[in-house]
Design an enzyme around this catalytic site. Structure first.
Site, PDB file in Angstrom:
ATOM      1  N   SER A 143       0.864  -1.180   0.000  1.00  0.00           N
ATOM      2  CA  SER A 143       0.000   0.000   0.000  1.00  0.00           C
ATOM      3  C   SER A 143       0.899   1.229   0.000  1.00  0.00           C
ATOM      4  O   SER A 143       2.068   1.150   0.442  1.00  0.00           O
ATOM      5  CB  SER A 143      -0.853  -0.015   1.275  1.00  0.00           C
ATOM      6  OG  SER A 143      -1.416   1.259   1.521  1.00  0.00           O
ATOM      7  N   TYR A 156      -2.067   0.409  10.500  1.00  0.00           N
ATOM      8  CA  TYR A 156      -2.050  -0.014   9.093  1.00  0.00           C
ATOM      9  C   TYR A 156      -0.736   0.395   8.412  1.00  0.00           C
ATOM     10  O   TYR A 156      -0.114  -0.409   7.714  1.00  0.00           O
ATOM     11  CB  TYR A 156      -3.254   0.590   8.376  1.00  0.00           C
ATOM     12  CG  TYR A 156      -3.458   0.080   6.966  1.00  0.00           C
ATOM     13  CD1 TYR A 156      -3.967  -1.203   6.734  1.00  0.00           C
ATOM     14  CD2 TYR A 156      -3.156   0.872   5.863  1.00  0.00           C
ATOM     15  CE1 TYR A 156      -4.158  -1.671   5.443  1.00  0.00           C
ATOM     16  CE2 TYR A 156      -3.349   0.412   4.565  1.00  0.00           C
ATOM     17  CZ  TYR A 156      -3.857  -0.864   4.361  1.00  0.00           C
ATOM     18  OH  TYR A 156      -4.042  -1.320   3.075  1.00  0.00           O
TER      19      TYR A 156
HETATM   20  P1  NAP Z   1     -11.449  -6.443   1.847  1.00  0.00           P
HETATM   21  O1  NAP Z   1     -12.454  -6.410   0.772  1.00  0.00           O
HETATM   22  O2  NAP Z   1     -11.796  -5.967   3.198  1.00  0.00           O
HETATM   23  O3  NAP Z   1     -10.901  -7.965   1.925  1.00  0.00           O
HETATM   24  C1  NAP Z   1      -9.994  -8.348   2.904  1.00  0.00           C
HETATM   25  C2  NAP Z   1      -9.783  -9.844   2.777  1.00  0.00           C
HETATM   26  O4  NAP Z   1      -8.846 -10.253   3.782  1.00  0.00           O
HETATM   27  C3  NAP Z   1     -11.040 -10.642   2.979  1.00  0.00           C
HETATM   28  O5  NAP Z   1     -11.088 -11.703   2.048  1.00  0.00           O
HETATM   29  C4  NAP Z   1     -10.882 -11.189   4.390  1.00  0.00           C
HETATM   30  O6  NAP Z   1     -11.537 -12.438   4.498  1.00  0.00           O
HETATM   31  C5  NAP Z   1      -9.378 -11.375   4.444  1.00  0.00           C
HETATM   32  N1  NAP Z   1      -8.873 -11.473   5.802  1.00  0.00           N
HETATM   33  C6  NAP Z   1      -8.907 -10.534   6.782  1.00  0.00           C
HETATM   34  N2  NAP Z   1      -8.383 -11.017   7.905  1.00  0.00           N
HETATM   35  C7  NAP Z   1      -7.995 -12.294   7.641  1.00  0.00           C
HETATM   36  C8  NAP Z   1      -7.395 -13.320   8.404  1.00  0.00           C
HETATM   37  N3  NAP Z   1      -7.084 -13.134   9.707  1.00  0.00           N
HETATM   38  N4  NAP Z   1      -7.138 -14.500   7.813  1.00  0.00           N
HETATM   39  C9  NAP Z   1      -7.462 -14.699   6.522  1.00  0.00           C
HETATM   40  N5  NAP Z   1      -8.035 -13.770   5.740  1.00  0.00           N
HETATM   41  C10 NAP Z   1      -8.310 -12.590   6.309  1.00  0.00           C
HETATM   42  O7  NAP Z   1     -10.157  -5.609   1.457  1.00  0.00           O
HETATM   43  P2  NAP Z   1      -9.307  -5.462   0.112  1.00  0.00           P
HETATM   44  O8  NAP Z   1      -9.365  -4.059  -0.280  1.00  0.00           O
HETATM   45  O9  NAP Z   1      -9.660  -6.528  -0.863  1.00  0.00           O
HETATM   46  O10 NAP Z   1      -7.866  -5.725   0.724  1.00  0.00           O
HETATM   47  C11 NAP Z   1      -6.997  -6.745   0.292  1.00  0.00           C
HETATM   48  C12 NAP Z   1      -5.567  -6.298   0.517  1.00  0.00           C
HETATM   49  O11 NAP Z   1      -5.307  -5.132  -0.269  1.00  0.00           O
HETATM   50  C13 NAP Z   1      -5.243  -5.913   1.959  1.00  0.00           C
HETATM   51  O12 NAP Z   1      -3.957  -6.378   2.298  1.00  0.00           O
HETATM   52  C14 NAP Z   1      -5.239  -4.388   1.929  1.00  0.00           C
HETATM   53  O13 NAP Z   1      -4.452  -3.834   2.927  1.00  0.00           O
HETATM   54  C15 NAP Z   1      -4.687  -4.146   0.533  1.00  0.00           C
HETATM   55  N6  NAP Z   1      -4.966  -2.815  -0.014  1.00  0.00           N
HETATM   56  C16 NAP Z   1      -6.236  -2.414  -0.270  1.00  0.00           C
HETATM   57  C17 NAP Z   1      -6.467  -1.145  -0.795  1.00  0.00           C
HETATM   58  C18 NAP Z   1      -7.846  -0.640  -1.098  1.00  0.00           C
HETATM   59  O14 NAP Z   1      -7.977   0.550  -1.458  1.00  0.00           O
HETATM   60  N7  NAP Z   1      -8.879  -1.464  -1.028  1.00  0.00           N
HETATM   61  C19 NAP Z   1      -5.381  -0.291  -1.052  1.00  0.00           C
HETATM   62  C20 NAP Z   1      -4.098  -0.732  -0.778  1.00  0.00           C
HETATM   63  C21 NAP Z   1      -3.891  -2.003  -0.274  1.00  0.00           C
HETATM   64  P3  NAP Z   1     -12.256 -13.004   5.815  1.00  0.00           P
HETATM   65  O15 NAP Z   1     -12.821 -11.827   6.556  1.00  0.00           O
HETATM   66  O16 NAP Z   1     -13.254 -13.928   5.250  1.00  0.00           O
HETATM   67  O17 NAP Z   1     -11.180 -13.713   6.579  1.00  0.00           O
END
Ligand code: NAP
Length: 253
Positions: A143, A156
């Site tokens: 990120s 974060y």
């Molecule tokens: P999201 O829609 O909230 O999805 C997060 C995912 O992580 C879900 O599938 C959740 O599944 C899983 N997760 C959370 N805790 C977990 C655990 N303890 N064990 C296994 N799985 C777990 O968020 P997203 O935006 O797709 O984020 C995915 C990645 O991208 C993250 O690392 C985030 O920091 C990064 N990111 C996102 C953005 C953005 O703008 N969205 C920007 C930069 C980076 P369960 O709850 O079913 O476990």
């Protein structure tokens, strides 16, 4: 566009958002996919959909903050598909968003367990098998927060800086042994995480209009691209999907 046939990918956080999109893209380009997350019903449903579309996918519930769960997921992938060629360390959380003076120490700690230790657990569990094969790709989802500070995001930002450090450290140890370890900083992506960020109202990211976010499918494509030789350029560092040159190379614009 990318040929990932014969490859086996394990994607953490595959129950929605970027992880779900990554699993679908990896399958589209020929990889067999193991979906991992805590929400067993969601990953099972997505795996069934991928299989119905002619792909090969399976799912196993796993909390990445627990090493034994991650080790089990890797073993299950080896038993089901015979390899782990691509590991996508994507699982991550941003809640609870809070200024430091009002933050809950236990909740802060839990974010580190998932966002930092989860990445280490994935690398630790998959690397012995990749070393045996003399090949493998690990994509750690990073990120802009890895290098920039934002109000309310101390947990974060610290966690993503640590994940970038793990990308660097793993590349230093394993880069000359056939393993490609890269980070991917996607920019802002239209997922549940951005819905949560908007609801917090605490810093400039929460003020962004949802139209500013890229679709998770773009990130899925970028992960597939980094899983090919194109990823070599980003060994041991973060590739930014905000970069127009990167977007062009992937075919997104
Ligand atoms: P999201 O829609 O909230 O999805 C997060 C995912 O992580 C879900 O599938 C959740 O599944 C899983 N997760 C959370 N805790 C977990 C655990 N303890 N064990 C296994 N799985 C777990 O968020 P997203 O935006 O797709 O984020 C995915 C990645 O991208 C993250 O690392 C985030 O920091 C990064 N990111 C996102 C953005 C953005 O703008 N969205 C920007 C930069 C980076 P369960 O709850 O079913 O476990």
């Amino acid at each position: 566009m990318f040929d990932l046939s014969g490859q086996v990918a394990l994607v953490t956080g595959a129950s929605r958002g970027i992880g779900e999109a990554a699993a679908r893209s990896l399958s589209k380009y020929g990889a067999k996919v193991m979906l991992v997350a805590r929400s067993a019903d969601d990953i099972e449903r997505i795996a069934v959909e991928i299989n119905a579309n002619g792909g090969e996918a399976a799912a196993i519930a796993c909390d990445v903050s627990l090493y034994e769960d991650v080790e089990k997921a890797v073993q299950h992938t080896l038993a089901t598909f015979g390899a782990v060629d691509i590991l996508v360390n994507n699982a991550g959380v941003i809640e609870p968003i809070s200024r430091i003076e009002t933050s809950d120490p236990a909740a802060w700690d839990k974010v580190i367990d998932i966002n930092v230790k989860g990445v280490y657990h994935g690398i630790r569990a998959a690397v012995p098998h990749m070393l045996e094969k003399g090949a493998g790709t690990i994509v750690n989802i990073s990120s802009g927060a890895a290098t920039g500070a934002l109000e309310g995001w101390s947990h974060y930002c610290a966690s993503k800086a640590a994940a970038l450090s793990l990308t660097r450290g793993a590349d230093k140890e394993l880069g000359d042994k056939g393993l490609r370890i890269v980070g991917l900083s996607p920019g802002t992506v239209a997922t549940q995480m951005q819905v949560d960020i908007k609801a917090s109202g605490i810093n400039p990211v929460s003020q962004l209009d949802p139209s500013a976010h890229i679709p998770p499918e773009w990130v899925g494509e970028a992960i597939c691209w980094l899983s090919t030789d194109a990823g070599d350029e980003y060994r041991g560092t973060d590739c930014s999907l905000r970069d127009e040159g990167v977007r062009k190379a992937i075919g997104l614009i």
